[in-house]
Design a protein around this motif. Structure first.
Motif, short mmCIF file in Angstrom:
data_model
loop_
_atom_site.label_atom_id
_atom_site.label_comp_id
_atom_site.label_asym_id
_atom_site.label_seq_id
_atom_site.Cartn_x
_atom_site.Cartn_y
_atom_site.Cartn_z
N SER A 53 0.85 -1.19 0.00
CA SER A 53 0.00 0.00 0.00
C SER A 53 0.89 1.24 0.00
CB SER A 53 -0.92 0.02 1.23
OG SER A 53 -0.18 0.37 2.40
N HIS A 54 0.34 2.34 -0.45
CA HIS A 54 1.09 3.59 -0.48
C HIS A 54 1.56 3.97 0.92
CE1 HIS A 54 2.45 7.52 -1.75
NE2 HIS A 54 1.77 8.04 -0.73
N ASP A 55 0.71 3.78 1.92
CA ASP A 55 1.07 4.13 3.30
C ASP A 55 2.23 3.27 3.81
OD1 ASP A 55 -0.83 6.12 3.41
OD2 ASP A 55 -2.32 4.90 4.47
N GLU A 56 2.21 1.98 3.50
CA GLU A 56 3.29 1.09 3.94
C GLU A 56 4.61 1.45 3.26
OE1 GLU A 56 1.00 -3.04 5.01
OE2 GLU A 56 1.02 -2.39 2.90
N LYS A 57 4.54 1.71 1.97
CA LYS A 57 5.75 2.11 1.25
C LYS A 57 6.29 3.44 1.79
CE LYS A 57 4.68 -0.06 -3.21
NZ LYS A 57 4.52 0.19 -4.66
N ASN A 58 5.42 4.39 1.98
CA ASN A 58 5.82 5.70 2.49
C ASN A 58 6.45 5.56 3.89
OD1 ASN A 58 5.95 8.55 2.04
ND2 ASN A 58 4.39 8.76 3.64
N HIS A 59 5.84 4.74 4.72
CA HIS A 59 6.36 4.48 6.07
C HIS A 59 7.79 3.94 5.99
CE1 HIS A 59 6.51 3.03 10.21
NE2 HIS A 59 6.95 1.89 9.70
N ASN A 60 8.00 2.91 5.17
CA ASN A 60 9.32 2.28 5.05
C ASN A 60 10.36 3.25 4.53
OD1 ASN A 60 8.28 -0.12 5.98
ND2 ASN A 60 8.15 -1.07 3.97
N PHE A 61 10.02 4.00 3.49
CA PHE A 61 11.02 4.91 2.92
C PHE A 61 11.29 6.11 3.83
CE2 PHE A 61 10.29 2.58 -1.07
CZ PHE A 61 11.62 2.31 -1.37
N THR A 62 10.33 6.48 4.65
CA THR A 62 10.58 7.53 5.64
C THR A 62 11.62 7.03 6.64
OG1 THR A 62 8.37 8.45 5.39
CG2 THR A 62 9.52 8.96 7.44
N LEU A 63 11.50 5.78 7.07
CA LEU A 63 12.49 5.19 7.98
C LEU A 63 13.86 5.04 7.31
CD1 LEU A 63 10.36 2.37 9.68
CD2 LEU A 63 11.01 4.59 10.66
N LEU A 64 13.86 4.69 6.04
CA LEU A 64 15.11 4.46 5.32
C LEU A 64 15.84 5.76 4.96
CD1 LEU A 64 13.97 1.61 2.93
CD2 LEU A 64 15.75 1.43 4.69
N ASP A 65 15.11 6.85 4.89
CA ASP A 65 15.70 8.12 4.45
C ASP A 65 16.94 8.49 5.26
OD1 ASP A 65 15.91 10.52 2.93
OD2 ASP A 65 14.81 11.59 4.49
N LYS A 66 16.89 8.37 6.58
CA LYS A 66 18.04 8.72 7.42
C LYS A 66 19.22 7.82 7.10
CE LYS A 66 19.65 9.21 12.17
NZ LYS A 66 20.95 8.72 11.83
N LYS A 67 18.97 6.53 6.95
CA LYS A 67 20.07 5.60 6.66
C LYS A 67 20.65 5.88 5.28
CE LYS A 67 21.59 3.15 9.04
NZ LYS A 67 22.83 3.28 9.84
N PHE A 68 19.81 6.20 4.32
CA PHE A 68 20.32 6.55 3.00
C PHE A 68 21.23 7.77 3.08
CE2 PHE A 68 16.62 4.64 0.28
CZ PHE A 68 17.09 3.37 0.53
N LYS A 69 20.87 8.73 3.89
CA LYS A 69 21.71 9.93 4.05
C LYS A 69 23.07 9.56 4.64
CE LYS A 69 17.95 13.22 4.21
NZ LYS A 69 17.04 13.98 5.03
N ASP A 70 23.12 8.54 5.51
CA ASP A 70 24.40 8.06 6.04
C ASP A 70 25.30 7.58 4.91
OD1 ASP A 70 23.50 8.56 8.61
OD2 ASP A 70 23.11 6.45 9.09
N TYR A 71 24.70 7.07 3.85
CA TYR A 71 25.45 6.59 2.69
C TYR A 71 25.64 7.68 1.64
CZ TYR A 71 24.17 2.06 4.62
OH TYR A 71 23.99 0.99 5.44
N ASN A 72 25.32 8.89 2.03
CA ASN A 72 25.38 10.05 1.13
C ASN A 72 24.46 9.87 -0.08
OD1 ASN A 72 26.29 12.65 0.75
ND2 ASN A 72 27.99 12.03 -0.56
N ILE A 73 23.34 9.21 0.14
CA ILE A 73 22.31 9.06 -0.88
C ILE A 73 21.17 9.99 -0.49
CG2 ILE A 73 20.67 7.49 -1.99
CD1 ILE A 73 22.60 5.19 -1.22
N ARG A 74 21.10 11.09 -1.15
CA ARG A 74 20.07 12.07 -0.85
C ARG A 74 19.06 12.05 -2.00
NH1 ARG A 74 23.23 12.95 2.81
NH2 ARG A 74 24.32 14.59 3.81
N LEU A 75 17.87 11.62 -1.65
CA LEU A 75 16.82 11.47 -2.66
C LEU A 75 15.76 12.54 -2.48
CD1 LEU A 75 16.43 7.60 -2.44
CD2 LEU A 75 17.69 8.89 -4.15
#
Length: 115
Positions: A53-75
């Motif tokens: 669902s859109h909500d589940e995907k949004n939830h997961n990527f919100t959590l992943l955003d900080k970790k992606f930034k640790d890898y210098n992946i800014r989306l």
């Protein structure tokens, strides 16, 4: 790049499922989280939802955003939307950057151990 990623995900990392379509299978963010747990970059999958669902995907990527930034992946928000929609090659690019970051980290740890 695709062959390298498929080998890494299916043979070396051994995720919970065989990956055949990176964009589709990583579109809910859950397998990104599973990958990061396997490499001890996240403590667990407890906060992540394996749904489409859109909500589940949004939830997961919100959590992943900080970790992606640790890898210098800014989306951008548009790129997160693209990941959730399975936009061609976008998940592959993110996975490749994660793989490179993890490889660099492992190399640095090995160098420390040799001294």
């Amino acid at each position: 790049m695709s062959d390298i990623l498929f080998k890494w995900l299916n043979i070396e990392t051994k995720l919970s499922k065989k990956i055949t379509d990176i964009e589709q299978e990583f579109s809910n963010g859950y397998l990104f989280a599973e990958l990061l747990v396997k490499y001890q970059q996240l403590p667990s999958l407890d906060k992540f939802k394996n749904g489409d669902s859109h909500d589940e995907k949004n939830h997961n990527f919100t959590l992943l955003d900080k970790k992606f930034k640790d890898y210098n992946i800014r989306l951008t928000p548009e790129e997160f939307s693209g990941l959730m929609a399975g936009q061609k090659n976008l998940a592959k690019k993110v996975l490749f950057r994660i793989k490179m970051w993890l490889s660099k980290k492992e190399t640095n740890l090995e160098n420390l151990a040799l001294r």
